[in-house]
Enzyme design. Structure first.
Site, PDB file in Angstrom:
ATOM      1  N   SER A 234       0.755  -1.143  -0.092  1.00 36.80           N
ATOM      2  CA  SER A 234      -0.049  -0.046   0.078  1.00 36.80           C
ATOM      3  C   SER A 234       0.744   1.240  -0.002  1.00 36.80           C
ATOM      4  CB  SER A 234      -0.938   0.097   1.090  1.00 36.80           C
ATOM      5  OG  SER A 234      -2.091   0.795   1.039  1.00 36.80           O
ATOM      6  N   ASP A 327      -8.880  -5.434  -5.923  1.00 31.03           N
ATOM      7  CA  ASP A 327      -8.636  -3.962  -5.065  1.00 31.03           C
ATOM      8  C   ASP A 327      -9.402  -2.984  -5.119  1.00 31.03           C
ATOM      9  OD1 ASP A 327      -7.058  -2.117  -3.763  1.00 31.03           O
ATOM     10  OD2 ASP A 327      -5.297  -2.580  -4.472  1.00 31.03           O
ATOM     11  N   HIS A 361      -7.111  -5.775  -1.655  1.00 33.81           N
ATOM     12  CA  HIS A 361      -5.749  -4.785  -1.535  1.00 33.81           C
ATOM     13  C   HIS A 361      -4.822  -5.686  -0.629  1.00 33.81           C
ATOM     14  CE1 HIS A 361      -3.780  -0.996  -1.360  1.00 33.81           C
ATOM     15  NE2 HIS A 361      -3.917  -1.100  -0.003  1.00 33.81           N
TER      16      HIS A 361
END
Length: 418
Positions: A234, A327, A361
């Protein structure tokens, strides 16, 4: 007599289990249930229905779940389908050294639904899921500006060195670092904001801080001197990719669900890189109430944003992009494809992309439950991460093997150099 056996009862959290039931009636339908209470007292549960074979046995390596939290043959489904009783909780181990996650497995002799009356299980077994292997050493790091925890396997080494970066929740997160170190890597779980005397908020990325951490790790007597790796997710993946571009110490970089441009202002020595502006009008509210941030980034291909695009073609080491195609926090597949195309345009072949259909994600070590959405300490609503539960589980299992292969390949000196 109903029997429930789980082997091994004590194992690392990324190791598979063999779960079996015996002593059932032929073709009897039973319920398996798993329960876990995290370190904050929050409960996670899963259940699945199975039918015994003609001998009255159920082996989760061969039998297909008929329903519940998953369907089909999934030997570890009871663990990766664990979900919070209270919504928007993410299961993350805090103390990785002194205690495991305890998982209670129970066997019931009929369908057990969430609203079923309370009944006693016919058999049960407690298992331990550890995040540190025997002999693993954890060393708190407060050296210069660097804050974190260094995990070293038993033995003299030298070991492949890796820096582990998490994302926008800040603090110090250690569970992935300790698991990797349990497989033979020297791993520095690195905090970079919202921890001890580090800045409370991430207003700017100072790449010299990460350079200091890289130098510290490379100079450790138990770490290979040929270069270090970075595993990042991330917001951390944005930083990991910037490290790959600017820091000569970085020989291998893993970017999980990240961007190929600066989302936060970044500085390195005399260079300052401005971020791509957010398009806040594209924030959506999911039916769950969570924020869907997938489309808030500006188009990095637009001329006005070119100065924010990371020059990945300058990376001397190898880069592994790992993305989930569901995601909902970032359009990470498109950003990784953009970076791969950038490498190709410059004649570079040092990039690899693993793209997983149905994954969200938060791609974590195997058998971790899917976190579809969870609270952020900096937002008034939970964030939507996305993912389909079974596809996400498969992505985590496959990518964890590939991560270790990638790091060993690019961080372990060849025998000819020894």
């Amino acid at each position: 007599m109903f029997q429930l056996t789980v082997t091994p009862e004590t194992a690392l959290a990324d190791e598979p289990l063999c779960i079996r039931a015996a002593g059932l009636n032929p073709f009897q339908v039973v319920t398996f249930k798993a329960s876990l209470t995290d370190e904050k007292g929050k409960l996670f549960q899963s259940r699945a229905f199975y039918k015994a074979d003609e001998a009255g046995n159920v082996d989760l390596e061969q039998a297909a779940a008929l329903g519940g939290d998953y369907v089909g043959v999934h030997p570890m489904g009871l663990l990766w389908s664990l979900k919070p009783v209270n919504p928007f909780r993410r299961l993350m181990k805090q103390d990785v050294m002194n205690s495991p996650f305890y998982v209670q497995l129970e066997l019931y002799d009929s369908f057990l639904h969430e609203d079923s009356p309370k009944v006693q299980p016919k058999a049960s077994q407690m298992i331990e899921r550890w995040f540190s292997g025997p002999g693993l050493q954890r060393i708190p790091i407060r050296e210069g500006r660097v804050r974190g925890a260094l995990f070293l396997p038993p033995g003299e080494g030298p070991f492949p060195g890796v820096i582990d970066l998490f994302g926008g929740i800040g603090g110090l997160i250690e569970f992935r670092a300790s698991l990797l170190a349990s497989h033979g890597f020297g791993v520095l779980a690195l905090a970079y904001f919202a921890y001890e005397d580090l800045p409370r908020h991430l207003l700017e990325i100072d790449l010299e801080y990460f350079e200091e951490a890289a130098n510290m790790l490379m100079h450790h007597p138990k770490i290979h001197k040929s270069g270090i790796g970075v595993i990042s997710v991330s917001k951390g993946a944005e930083i990991g990719l910037a490290m790959a571009v600017h820091l000569k110490q970085v020989a291998a970089t893993i970017c999980i669900s990240g961007t190929a441009f600066h989302d936060t202002q970044c500085k390195y020595r005399d260079l300052v890189f401005n971020p791509i502006p957010h398009q806040m009008e594209y924030i959506q509210i999911h039916v769950s109430g969570a924020l869907r941030m997938r489309h808030i980034m500006g188009d990095p291909r637009a001329e006005v944003n070119q100065q924010s695009v990371l020059q990945v073609e300058k990376a001397q080491g190898h880069i592994l992009f790992i993305v989930g195609e569901k995601d909902e926090c970032l359009n990470s597949k498109a950003y990784a494809e953009q970076a791969m195309e950038q490498l190709r345009r410059h004649g570079r072949n040092n990039g690899t992309l693993l793209s997983y259909p149905g994954a969200g994600h938060l791609i974590e070590p195997p058998y971790s439950p899917l976190c579809f959405a969870s609270w952020s300490p900096f937002l008034s609503r939970p964030l939507l991460w996305g993912g389909d539960i079974d596809c996400h589980a498969a992505a985590q299992e496959h990518s964890w093997r590939e991560i270790q292969k990638f790091l060993r390949c690019h961080l372990t000196p060849s025998r000819s150099k020894l």
